[in-house]
Design an enzyme around this catalytic site. Structure first.
Site, PDB file in Angstrom:
ATOM      1  N   LYS A  77     -12.185  42.753   5.870  1.00  0.00           N
ATOM      2  CA  LYS A  77     -11.975  41.637   4.947  1.00  0.00           C
ATOM      3  C   LYS A  77     -13.222  40.766   4.952  1.00  0.00           C
ATOM      4  CE  LYS A  77      -9.174  38.005   5.890  1.00  0.00           C
ATOM      5  NZ  LYS A  77      -7.906  37.294   6.039  1.00  0.00           N
ATOM      6  N   THR A 126      -4.391  22.218   9.236  1.00  0.00           N
ATOM      7  CA  THR A 126      -5.341  21.289   8.634  1.00  0.00           C
ATOM      8  C   THR A 126      -6.722  21.946   8.594  1.00  0.00           C
ATOM      9  OG1 THR A 126      -5.951  20.310  10.761  1.00  0.00           O
ATOM     10  CG2 THR A 126      -4.075  19.345   9.613  1.00  0.00           C
ATOM     11  N   GLU A 139     -17.199  35.279   6.989  1.00  0.00           N
ATOM     12  CA  GLU A 139     -16.865  36.211   8.066  1.00  0.00           C
ATOM     13  C   GLU A 139     -16.519  37.595   7.532  1.00  0.00           C
ATOM     14  OE1 GLU A 139     -14.712  32.975  10.984  1.00  0.00           O
ATOM     15  OE2 GLU A 139     -13.613  33.801   9.306  1.00  0.00           O
ATOM     16  N   LYS A 173     -13.879  23.847  16.030  1.00  0.00           N
ATOM     17  CA  LYS A 173     -12.829  23.380  15.103  1.00  0.00           C
ATOM     18  C   LYS A 173     -11.471  23.590  15.770  1.00  0.00           C
ATOM     19  CE  LYS A 173     -11.258  24.650  10.456  1.00  0.00           C
ATOM     20  NZ  LYS A 173     -11.098  26.007   9.980  1.00  0.00           N
ATOM     21  N   GLN A 220      -2.205  26.831   2.453  1.00  0.00           N
ATOM     22  CA  GLN A 220      -1.358  27.721   3.276  1.00  0.00           C
ATOM     23  C   GLN A 220       0.096  27.228   3.379  1.00  0.00           C
ATOM     24  OE1 GLN A 220      -3.088  30.446   4.234  1.00  0.00           O
ATOM     25  NE2 GLN A 220      -4.898  29.427   3.398  1.00  0.00           N
ATOM     26  N   ASP A 227      -9.726  27.510  13.777  1.00  0.00           N
ATOM     27  CA  ASP A 227     -10.035  28.947  13.756  1.00  0.00           C
ATOM     28  C   ASP A 227     -11.537  29.195  13.682  1.00  0.00           C
ATOM     29  OD1 ASP A 227     -10.431  28.069  11.186  1.00  0.00           O
ATOM     30  OD2 ASP A 227      -9.300  29.669  10.215  1.00  0.00           O
ATOM     31  N   GLY A 265      -4.754  26.114  12.042  1.00  0.00           N
ATOM     32  CA  GLY A 265      -5.926  25.514  11.387  1.00  0.00           C
ATOM     33  C   GLY A 265      -7.210  25.586  12.204  1.00  0.00           C
TER      34      GLY A 265
HETATM   35  P1  NAD Z   1      -6.761  23.414   2.591  1.00  0.00           P
HETATM   36  O1  NAD Z   1      -8.123  22.797   2.567  1.00  0.00           O
HETATM   37  O2  NAD Z   1      -6.165  23.918   1.336  1.00  0.00           O
HETATM   38  O3  NAD Z   1      -5.711  22.375   3.229  1.00  0.00           O
HETATM   39  C1  NAD Z   1      -5.964  21.656   4.407  1.00  0.00           C
HETATM   40  C2  NAD Z   1      -5.183  20.347   4.354  1.00  0.00           C
HETATM   41  O4  NAD Z   1      -5.331  19.692   5.629  1.00  0.00           O
HETATM   42  C3  NAD Z   1      -5.678  19.370   3.283  1.00  0.00           C
HETATM   43  O5  NAD Z   1      -4.618  19.040   2.405  1.00  0.00           O
HETATM   44  C4  NAD Z   1      -6.171  18.158   4.095  1.00  0.00           C
HETATM   45  O6  NAD Z   1      -5.922  16.932   3.442  1.00  0.00           O
HETATM   46  C5  NAD Z   1      -5.308  18.293   5.360  1.00  0.00           C
HETATM   47  N1  NAD Z   1      -5.836  17.606   6.538  1.00  0.00           N
HETATM   48  C6  NAD Z   1      -7.125  17.524   6.974  1.00  0.00           C
HETATM   49  N2  NAD Z   1      -7.180  16.777   8.099  1.00  0.00           N
HETATM   50  C7  NAD Z   1      -5.908  16.363   8.358  1.00  0.00           C
HETATM   51  C8  NAD Z   1      -5.324  15.584   9.379  1.00  0.00           C
HETATM   52  N3  NAD Z   1      -6.067  15.044  10.338  1.00  0.00           N
HETATM   53  N4  NAD Z   1      -3.970  15.389   9.367  1.00  0.00           N
HETATM   54  C9  NAD Z   1      -3.202  15.925   8.369  1.00  0.00           C
HETATM   55  N5  NAD Z   1      -3.706  16.669   7.365  1.00  0.00           N
HETATM   56  C10 NAD Z   1      -5.040  16.892   7.366  1.00  0.00           C
HETATM   57  O7  NAD Z   1      -6.850  24.590   3.697  1.00  0.00           O
HETATM   58  P2  NAD Z   1      -5.848  25.828   3.887  1.00  0.00           P
HETATM   59  O8  NAD Z   1      -6.285  26.990   3.092  1.00  0.00           O
HETATM   60  O9  NAD Z   1      -4.430  25.365   3.815  1.00  0.00           O
HETATM   61  O10 NAD Z   1      -6.200  26.191   5.410  1.00  0.00           O
HETATM   62  C11 NAD Z   1      -5.877  25.294   6.463  1.00  0.00           C
HETATM   63  C12 NAD Z   1      -6.583  25.747   7.713  1.00  0.00           C
HETATM   64  O11 NAD Z   1      -6.037  26.985   8.148  1.00  0.00           O
HETATM   65  C13 NAD Z   1      -8.089  25.991   7.517  1.00  0.00           C
HETATM   66  O12 NAD Z   1      -8.775  25.430   8.616  1.00  0.00           O
HETATM   67  C14 NAD Z   1      -8.213  27.493   7.521  1.00  0.00           C
HETATM   68  O13 NAD Z   1      -9.483  27.916   8.007  1.00  0.00           O
HETATM   69  C15 NAD Z   1      -7.085  27.883   8.458  1.00  0.00           C
HETATM   70  N6  NAD Z   1      -6.563  29.241   8.259  1.00  0.00           N
HETATM   71  C16 NAD Z   1      -6.225  29.951   9.364  1.00  0.00           C
HETATM   72  C17 NAD Z   1      -5.715  31.226   9.232  1.00  0.00           C
HETATM   73  C18 NAD Z   1      -5.280  31.990  10.441  1.00  0.00           C
HETATM   74  O14 NAD Z   1      -5.043  33.190  10.355  1.00  0.00           O
HETATM   75  N7  NAD Z   1      -5.132  31.344  11.578  1.00  0.00           N
HETATM   76  C19 NAD Z   1      -5.577  31.802   7.958  1.00  0.00           C
HETATM   77  C20 NAD Z   1      -5.890  31.037   6.838  1.00  0.00           C
HETATM   78  C21 NAD Z   1      -6.391  29.745   7.002  1.00  0.00           C
END
Ligand code: NAD
Length: 349
Positions: free
Chosen positions: A78, A210, A65, A240, A149, A236, A234
């Site tokens: 970004k 997640t 993105e 999803k 995160q 986003d 999560g």
């Molecule tokens: P990551 O892959 O490092 O961590 C995600 C974690 O979620 C993993 O440890 C995984 O085991 C766990 N998980 C998956 N399904 C699960 C479930 N059903 N129950 C419990 N745990 C589960 O990812 P991250 O960098 O921490 O990012 C997490 C999410 O946040 C991503 O989808 C990312 O796109 C989103 N994000 C959003 C923003 C925002 O501004 N809203 C910013 C950054 C990241």
């Protein structure tokens, strides 16, 4: 003999190493609190910004993105990806870098790593939103999804709201153990739980972070009691999401930029007449945040370009007078602006 480029065209560049040094110099919690304040100041002047939903290039495994915005004086963008399967390859789900530029000349002002900075700004935005929406005096939170995160989310809630207790759950116990270990010595009381239901027991704030490239149901309606604040970060991307739609029916939902959130957020599951409130209206006092103790509030966070703009400008101000950057020769600097060809001759062997 190649000539050195002129100083006026050199662009400050903050590497990952220098971003880490900067965070330690400022102090992580101080930086999270300062970022939350900077992001809030820009939400307060929301209408000034040139806004557009981010431009996503979706593929089977993820999304790449671009997130641009401008306040009329400074422009930023970004580059960020989201690839949930990356973890299995030893790569991160989210990586990013970003740029600030001067609107008057179009010249870049800063190029920086933004993987760390995105985690910081996302956590700071969560905490800023929670300050307006969470129950007054909240001290406890749950984090479902203990990936990259997670620690930043916990520490921002501590720095901005005074959270003292964190309950963790992840389907992968190793992720929970990593987060618990990383938060040792932070002053937070941390409990690892073996289900999402156990993690949210008795807490006032629930953060879901997640990663899965599909609609998941991390929380169902019967799990969510009255009065909680849900910080859903999560979900986003189109397709999803993390919350069962019945939770949204009971909650008052707050969003960043509706044209983007309708496509990417939890509300993509809801009919178009589902009521939402823009967070900037709460920040400026045009709309109410939390009204009472029973209300369920939901920050349907997807991440918006102004948050990156705020973070980039903050970093630019923070590196002034330090050696936390290098100067990059990425803009051509002919001695006479029209003589680009002449500049090429500088490097004739
Ligand atoms: P990551 O892959 O490092 O961590 C995600 C974690 O979620 C993993 O440890 C995984 O085991 C766990 N998980 C998956 N399904 C699960 C479930 N059903 N129950 C419990 N745990 C589960 O990812 P991250 O960098 O921490 O990012 C997490 C999410 O946040 C991503 O989808 C990312 O796109 C989103 N994000 C959003 C923003 C925002 O501004 N809203 C910013 C950054 C990241």
């Amino acid at each position: 003999m190649p000539q050195a480029p002129s100083q006026k065209a050199l662009v400050p560049f903050v590497s990952v190493e220098n971003m880490m040094r900067l965070v330690h110099r400022v102090g992580l919690e101080t930086m999270l609190a300062e970022l939350a304040a900077e992001i809030e100041r820009d939400f307060a002047r929301w209408e000034l910004f040139d806004k557009t939903p981010r431009v996503g290039s979706h593929s089977h495994d993820g999304v790449i993105e671009l997130m641009p915005t401008s306040d009329g004086e400074i422009y930023s963008f970004k580059y960020v990806n989201g690839h949930p399967k990356n973890m299995g390859k030893g790569l991160q789900t989210v990586t990013a870098f970003g740029l600030l530029a001067d609107v008057a000349t179009g010249y870049p002002l800063l190029l920086t790593e933004m993987t760390l900075l995105t985690a910081l700004r996302t956590a700071a935005t969560s905490a800023m939103a929670a300050r307006h929406l969470a129950p007054k005096g909240a001290t406890s939170m749950a984090i479902i999804g203990n990936g990259a995160q997670a620690e930043f989310q916990a520490l921002a809630m501590k720095a901005v709201l005074g959270i003292t207790t964190v309950r963790l759950f992840d389907i992968d116990q190793k992720a929970t153990e990593k987060t618990r270990r990383n938060l040792e010595g932070s002053g937070l009381a941390v409990t690892a739980c073996n289900s999402a239901q156990a993690a949210i027991e008795g807490v006032q704030i629930i953060t879901t972070c997640t990663a899965d490239k599909q609609s998941a149901t991390i929380l169902t309606d019967n799990m969510v009691g009255a009065g909680v604040h849900i910080n859903a970060i999560g979900g986003d991307c189109p397709g999803k999401t993390e919350l069962h739609p019945d939770i949204l029916k009971r909650a008052d939902t707050f969003v960043e930029y509706p044209p983007q959130t309708w496509v990417e957020g939890e509300i993509q599951q809801m009919p178009k007449d589902y009521p939402i409130t823009e967070l900037w209206r709460v920040v400026t006092g045009l709309a109410e945040g939390r009204r009472n103790e029973k209300q369920i509030t939901l920050f349907d966070s997807v991440g918006f370009a102004t948050e990156d703009f705020s973070a980039l400008r903050y970093v630019r101000s923070r590196i002034a007078g330090t050696d936390f950057y290098q100067l990059l020769d990425i803009i051509a600097d002919p001695d006479e602006p029209r003589d680009l060809f002449g500049m090429l001759q500088r490097s004739v062997n």
